[in-house]
Design a protein around this motif. Structure first.
Motif, PDB file in Angstrom:
ATOM      1  N   ILE A  19       0.819  -1.208   0.000  1.00  9.86           N
ATOM      2  CA  ILE A  19       0.000   0.000   0.000  1.00  9.86           C
ATOM      3  C   ILE A  19       0.865   1.275   0.000  1.00  9.86           C
ATOM      4  CG2 ILE A  19      -0.365   0.073   2.528  1.00  9.86           C
ATOM      5  CD1 ILE A  19      -2.955   0.868  -0.173  1.00  9.86           C
ATOM      6  N   THR A  20       2.031   1.222   0.651  1.00  8.79           N
ATOM      7  CA  THR A  20       2.887   2.415   0.682  1.00  8.79           C
ATOM      8  C   THR A  20       3.462   2.704  -0.697  1.00  8.79           C
ATOM      9  OG1 THR A  20       3.482   1.975   2.978  1.00  8.79           O
ATOM     10  CG2 THR A  20       4.937   3.451   1.760  1.00  8.79           C
ATOM     11  N   GLY A  21       4.043   1.681  -1.323  1.00  9.79           N
ATOM     12  CA  GLY A  21       4.696   1.885  -2.622  1.00  9.79           C
ATOM     13  C   GLY A  21       3.717   2.370  -3.676  1.00  9.79           C
ATOM     14  N   LEU A  55       8.770  -1.992  -8.407  1.00  8.99           N
ATOM     15  CA  LEU A  55       9.158  -3.407  -8.434  1.00  8.99           C
ATOM     16  C   LEU A  55       8.535  -4.090  -7.230  1.00  8.99           C
ATOM     17  CD1 LEU A  55      12.971  -2.917  -9.179  1.00  8.99           C
ATOM     18  CD2 LEU A  55      11.176  -3.550 -10.809  1.00  8.99           C
ATOM     19  N   ASP A  56       7.782  -5.142  -7.457  1.00 12.48           N
ATOM     20  CA  ASP A  56       7.114  -5.797  -6.332  1.00 12.48           C
ATOM     21  C   ASP A  56       7.011  -7.297  -6.584  1.00 12.48           C
ATOM     22  OD1 ASP A  56       5.496  -5.544  -3.799  1.00 12.48           O
ATOM     23  OD2 ASP A  56       4.016  -6.535  -5.074  1.00 12.48           O
ATOM     24  N   ARG A  57       7.302  -8.049  -5.570  1.00 12.04           N
ATOM     25  CA  ARG A  57       7.056  -9.490  -5.605  1.00 12.04           C
ATOM     26  C   ARG A  57       6.513  -9.870  -4.227  1.00 12.04           C
ATOM     27  NH1 ARG A  57       9.873 -13.657  -8.177  1.00 12.04           N
ATOM     28  NH2 ARG A  57       9.320 -12.457 -10.041  1.00 12.04           N
ATOM     29  N   GLN A  58       5.404 -10.577  -4.189  1.00  9.65           N
ATOM     30  CA  GLN A  58       4.833 -10.953  -2.887  1.00  9.65           C
ATOM     31  C   GLN A  58       5.781 -11.912  -2.169  1.00  9.65           C
ATOM     32  OE1 GLN A  58       0.758 -11.740  -2.303  1.00  9.65           O
ATOM     33  NE2 GLN A  58       0.117 -10.604  -4.111  1.00  9.65           N
ATOM     34  N   ALA A 105       1.799  -7.145   5.245  1.00 12.21           N
ATOM     35  CA  ALA A 105       0.921  -6.273   6.036  1.00 12.21           C
ATOM     36  C   ALA A 105      -0.181  -5.655   5.171  1.00 12.21           C
ATOM     37  CB  ALA A 105       1.738  -5.182   6.718  1.00 12.21           C
ATOM     38  N   SER A 106       0.135  -5.315   3.924  1.00 10.47           N
ATOM     39  CA  SER A 106      -0.871  -4.675   3.068  1.00 10.47           C
ATOM     40  C   SER A 106      -2.004  -5.625   2.711  1.00 10.47           C
ATOM     41  CB  SER A 106      -0.215  -4.182   1.764  1.00 10.47           C
ATOM     42  OG  SER A 106       0.697  -3.162   2.046  1.00 10.47           O
ATOM     43  N   ARG A 107      -1.758  -6.911   2.920  1.00 10.90           N
ATOM     44  CA  ARG A 107      -2.779  -7.903   2.537  1.00 10.90           C
ATOM     45  C   ARG A 107      -3.373  -8.612   3.748  1.00 10.90           C
ATOM     46  NH1 ARG A 107       1.473  -7.496  -1.000  1.00 10.90           N
ATOM     47  NH2 ARG A 107       0.872  -7.112  -3.160  1.00 10.90           N
ATOM     48  N   GLY A 166      -8.019  -2.417   7.586  1.00  9.73           N
ATOM     49  CA  GLY A 166      -8.559  -1.392   6.692  1.00  9.73           C
ATOM     50  C   GLY A 166      -9.118  -0.177   7.420  1.00  9.73           C
ATOM     51  N   LEU A 167      -8.720  -0.021   8.681  1.00 10.13           N
ATOM     52  CA  LEU A 167      -9.221   1.150   9.408  1.00 10.13           C
ATOM     53  C   LEU A 167      -8.456   2.403   8.989  1.00 10.13           C
ATOM     54  CD1 LEU A 167      -9.427  -0.519  12.918  1.00 10.13           C
ATOM     55  CD2 LEU A 167     -11.367   0.218  11.511  1.00 10.13           C
ATOM     56  N   ILE A 168      -9.200   3.457   8.797  1.00 10.76           N
ATOM     57  CA  ILE A 168      -8.584   4.779   8.642  1.00 10.76           C
ATOM     58  C   ILE A 168      -8.729   5.362  10.036  1.00 10.76           C
ATOM     59  CG2 ILE A 168      -8.774   7.019   7.482  1.00 10.76           C
ATOM     60  CD1 ILE A 168     -10.264   5.400   5.205  1.00 10.76           C
ATOM     61  N   VAL A 221      -2.437   2.212   5.715  1.00 12.06           N
ATOM     62  CA  VAL A 221      -3.773   2.375   5.129  1.00 12.06           C
ATOM     63  C   VAL A 221      -4.289   3.758   5.532  1.00 12.06           C
ATOM     64  CG1 VAL A 221      -6.124   1.495   5.053  1.00 12.06           C
ATOM     65  CG2 VAL A 221      -4.199  -0.100   5.183  1.00 12.06           C
ATOM     66  N   THR A 222      -4.258   4.038   6.831  1.00 14.09           N
ATOM     67  CA  THR A 222      -4.676   5.348   7.325  1.00 14.09           C
ATOM     68  C   THR A 222      -3.946   6.471   6.586  1.00 14.09           C
ATOM     69  OG1 THR A 222      -5.037   4.408   9.505  1.00 14.09           O
ATOM     70  CG2 THR A 222      -4.751   6.804   9.402  1.00 14.09           C
ATOM     71  N   LEU A 223      -2.659   6.262   6.353  1.00 18.63           N
ATOM     72  CA  LEU A 223      -1.831   7.354   5.829  1.00 18.63           C
ATOM     73  C   LEU A 223      -1.721   7.367   4.307  1.00 18.63           C
ATOM     74  CD1 LEU A 223       0.986   7.274   8.534  1.00 18.63           C
ATOM     75  CD2 LEU A 223      -0.911   8.898   8.344  1.00 18.63           C
TER      76      LEU A 223
HETATM   77  C1  FAD Z   1      -3.069  -7.404  11.631  1.00 18.51           C
HETATM   78  C2  FAD Z   1      -2.806  -6.028  11.088  1.00 18.51           C
HETATM   79  C3  FAD Z   1      -3.814  -5.089  11.074  1.00 18.51           C
HETATM   80  C4  FAD Z   1      -3.563  -3.810  10.579  1.00 18.51           C
HETATM   81  N1  FAD Z   1      -4.604  -2.925  10.515  1.00 18.51           N
HETATM   82  C5  FAD Z   1      -4.389  -1.682  10.008  1.00 18.51           C
HETATM   83  C6  FAD Z   1      -5.455  -0.764   9.912  1.00 18.51           C
HETATM   84  O1  FAD Z   1      -6.603  -1.066  10.241  1.00 18.51           O
HETATM   85  N2  FAD Z   1      -5.187   0.493   9.427  1.00 18.51           N
HETATM   86  C7  FAD Z   1      -3.912   0.863   9.034  1.00 18.51           C
HETATM   87  O2  FAD Z   1      -3.717   2.012   8.651  1.00 18.51           O
HETATM   88  N3  FAD Z   1      -2.902  -0.018   9.092  1.00 18.51           N
HETATM   89  C8  FAD Z   1      -3.098  -1.278   9.556  1.00 18.51           C
HETATM   90  N4  FAD Z   1      -2.070  -2.164   9.608  1.00 18.51           N
HETATM   91  C9  FAD Z   1      -0.750  -1.729   9.147  1.00 18.51           C
HETATM   92  C10 FAD Z   1      -0.654  -1.707   7.646  1.00 18.51           C
HETATM   93  O3  FAD Z   1      -1.138  -2.900   7.127  1.00 18.51           O
HETATM   94  C11 FAD Z   1       0.814  -1.477   7.259  1.00 18.51           C
HETATM   95  O4  FAD Z   1       1.235  -0.234   7.763  1.00 18.51           O
HETATM   96  C12 FAD Z   1       1.007  -1.466   5.774  1.00 18.51           C
HETATM   97  O5  FAD Z   1       0.496  -2.612   5.172  1.00 18.51           O
HETATM   98  C13 FAD Z   1       2.463  -1.323   5.413  1.00 18.51           C
HETATM   99  O6  FAD Z   1       2.490  -1.266   4.018  1.00 18.51           O
HETATM  100  P1  FAD Z   1       3.853  -1.235   3.227  1.00 18.51           P
HETATM  101  O7  FAD Z   1       3.490  -1.161   1.797  1.00 18.51           O
HETATM  102  O8  FAD Z   1       4.735  -0.192   3.804  1.00 18.51           O
HETATM  103  O9  FAD Z   1       4.544  -2.631   3.569  1.00 18.51           O
HETATM  104  P2  FAD Z   1       4.102  -4.101   3.128  1.00 18.51           P
HETATM  105  O10 FAD Z   1       2.683  -4.316   3.296  1.00 18.51           O
HETATM  106  O11 FAD Z   1       5.031  -5.024   3.851  1.00 18.51           O
HETATM  107  O12 FAD Z   1       4.414  -4.132   1.586  1.00 18.51           O
HETATM  108  C14 FAD Z   1       5.729  -4.233   1.107  1.00 18.51           C
HETATM  109  C15 FAD Z   1       5.668  -4.777  -0.300  1.00 18.51           C
HETATM  110  O13 FAD Z   1       7.004  -4.920  -0.768  1.00 18.51           O
HETATM  111  C16 FAD Z   1       7.165  -6.205  -1.349  1.00 18.51           C
HETATM  112  N5  FAD Z   1       8.546  -6.632  -1.191  1.00 18.51           N
HETATM  113  C17 FAD Z   1       9.241  -6.823  -0.055  1.00 18.51           C
HETATM  114  N6  FAD Z   1      10.487  -7.230  -0.336  1.00 18.51           N
HETATM  115  C18 FAD Z   1      10.589  -7.270  -1.683  1.00 18.51           C
HETATM  116  C19 FAD Z   1      11.640  -7.603  -2.571  1.00 18.51           C
HETATM  117  N7  FAD Z   1      12.845  -7.955  -2.120  1.00 18.51           N
HETATM  118  N8  FAD Z   1      11.397  -7.552  -3.895  1.00 18.51           N
HETATM  119  C20 FAD Z   1      10.183  -7.175  -4.387  1.00 18.51           C
HETATM  120  N9  FAD Z   1       9.153  -6.847  -3.579  1.00 18.51           N
HETATM  121  C21 FAD Z   1       9.366  -6.895  -2.233  1.00 18.51           C
HETATM  122  C22 FAD Z   1       6.198  -7.086  -0.546  1.00 18.51           C
HETATM  123  O14 FAD Z   1       5.849  -8.274  -1.187  1.00 18.51           O
HETATM  124  C23 FAD Z   1       5.017  -6.137  -0.387  1.00 18.51           C
HETATM  125  O15 FAD Z   1       4.162  -6.207  -1.513  1.00 18.51           O
HETATM  126  C24 FAD Z   1      -2.279  -3.450  10.087  1.00 18.51           C
HETATM  127  C25 FAD Z   1      -1.282  -4.414  10.073  1.00 18.51           C
HETATM  128  C26 FAD Z   1      -1.521  -5.693  10.562  1.00 18.51           C
HETATM  129  C27 FAD Z   1      -0.413  -6.688  10.504  1.00 18.51           C
END
Ligand code: FAD
Length: 371
Positions: free
Chosen positions: A15-17, A34-37, A43-45, A49-51, A336-338
């Motif tokens: 969600i951040t990227g 560039l993304d690979r699950q 965390a994004s999956r 989903g709360l804001i 998600v919030t941000l």
């Molecule tokens: C149980 C739970 C509940 C939550 N509830 C909320 C909520 O209600 N509201 C809220 O605001 N936040 C919530 N959060 C937090 C929120 O989900 C995270 O802040 C957010 O998902 C972080 O997103 P991100 O994109 O920074 O990181 P990530 O979600 O970790 O995404 C990183 C991405 O980078 C990819 N990646 C990593 N390494 C590589 C690599 N080497 N090569 C290619 N791709 C790579 C991953 O596959 C992934 O797609 C919750 C988290 C959890 C665990």
């Protein structure tokens, strides 16, 4: 090995990227995400989903203000994303509730809100009593111990996977490339810029944005050995589908748009453990049944662990890497919030400008790291 050249490379399409990439689209730069699950960076999956901006954070007032800015930017962003992606994003911007049990908890939460209002100067929320809570959510029969709730009108809830999908569908329409690659390493390029070495080709760009969640710790090593970030484990129970009765989300027992209920709010620092443990979820399950007794008759249909991307002091990290004017580190535990703030307010910083005033204290400097 093929080499691909861009202006901006974003590593991580969670969600951040994608929020950053969407915000940068239209800047005239060639952008690739560039993304690979991976099994742990999920965390994004796996989130609720709360804001969520209430009760955040008396000790970090600018972080609280940053959340409000994001929440206010959300409605217009969702409308735009729906139009660009052609996908519907279920969302409610009708506030949020934290139920309280007993009189002492009611007073304690109320005191917190008073302090928050004093610190922030404004706060669009308050305690509401049991009668007001029942009136807001008439489809829920709350437990007899529930005395009321903390209410904030700036909270909301969004279907997080729909939001992610919409961003991802919108990116190519805005000229941004989203590429499925495992990034094995990133490093500065001789003569300037950066290289991402992937399982299929080398990607190069003038500017690098690390938005890979917890993997940022490994990927930032070319500039910083010890990123102040840790996996903060959340364990979640999913309760079977019920009629939709929660248009205003309740923290800790939140009904999804599909009718299931997500229980769980615990934070644990347990490394990269990915298995659910009974002691980690039973307390939250019991609390949820005291709040909403009907849950006791329902089946738990799934449980999962998600690792939050948690900066050591609980705030976000928006920073250039030490010694690297064009390499950025972005890590947040409430992405998600941000997301709306990331899309609307961070791009000028990633294009070489200053951080918005509210976010200026969120660089690595606060950890004593020069950047
Ligand atoms: C149980 C739970 C509940 C939550 N509830 C909320 C909520 O209600 N509201 C809220 O605001 N936040 C919530 N959060 C937090 C929120 O989900 C995270 O802040 C957010 O998902 C972080 O997103 P991100 O994109 O920074 O990181 P990530 O979600 O970790 O995404 C990183 C991405 O980078 C990819 N990646 C990593 N390494 C590589 C690599 N080497 N090569 C290619 N791709 C790579 C991953 O596959 C992934 O797609 C919750 C988290 C959890 C665990």
């Amino acid at each position: 090995m093929a080499t691909y050249s861009q202006d901006i490379l974003i590593v991580g399409g969670g969600i951040t990227g994608v929020a950053l990439a969407y915000g940068l689209a239209g800047s005239g730069r060639r952008i690739t995400v560039l993304d690979r699950q991976t099994p742990t960076n999920r965390a994004s999956r796996t989130n609720v989903g709360l804001i969520w901006v209430q009760s955040k954070f008396l000790h970090l007032p600018d972080y609280a203000r940053w959340g409000f800015l994001s929440s206010r930017a959300y409605p217009e962003l969702v409308a735009e994303l729906e139009a660009v992606s052609g996908l519907r994003i279920p969302v409610q911007f009708r506030g949020g509730l934290i139920p309280v049990l007993g009189e002492a908890e009611y007073r304690q939460r109320g005191d917190y809100i008073v302090k928050l209002r004093e610190t922030l100067g404004e706060y669009r929320g308050d305690m509401i009593d049991r009668a007001a809570l029942d009136a807001l959510l008439p489809g829920i029969r709350f437990g007899r111990e529930v005395t009321g709730a903390a209410w904030c009108e700036e909270d909301g809830v969004i279907e997080p996977l729909a939001l992610l999908r919409a961003y991802r569908a919108a990116l190519p329409r805005k000229g941004v490339e989203l590429v499925d690659r495992d990034v094995l390493d990133v490093r500065p390029r001789e003569g300037g810029g950066y290289q991402a070495i992937t399982d299929n080709g080398i990607f190069e760009a003038e500017t690098l944005v690390l938005a890979a969640g917890l993997a940022n710790r490994r990927l930032a090593r070319f500039a910083l050995n010890d990123v102040p970030l840790y996996p903060d484990m959340g364990q979640v129970l999913l309760v079977e589908r019920m009629p939709y009765v929660m248009p205003i989300p309740v923290l800790g027992a939140t009904q999804t748009f599909g009718g299931t209920v997500i229980i769980g709010f615990r934070h644990e620092n347990s490394g990269h453990r990915m298995s659910v443990e009974q002691k980690g979820v039973s307390g939250e399950g019991q609390w949820a049944m005291r709040v909403w007794p009907e849950l006791a008759d329902k089946r738990v249909i799934r449980s999962w662990v998600g690792l939050r991307v948690m900066p050591n002091d609980g705030m976000a990290i928006y920073s250039r890497l030490p010694g690297h004017a064009n390499a950025y580190l972005i890590c947040t535990h409430s992405a998600v919030t941000l997301a709306a703030a990331h899309t609307r307010l961070l791009p000028p910083f990633l294009l070489g400008g200053e951080l918005p005033e509210t976010a200026r204290g969120m660089t690595l400097q606060r950890f004593g790291i020069a950047c």
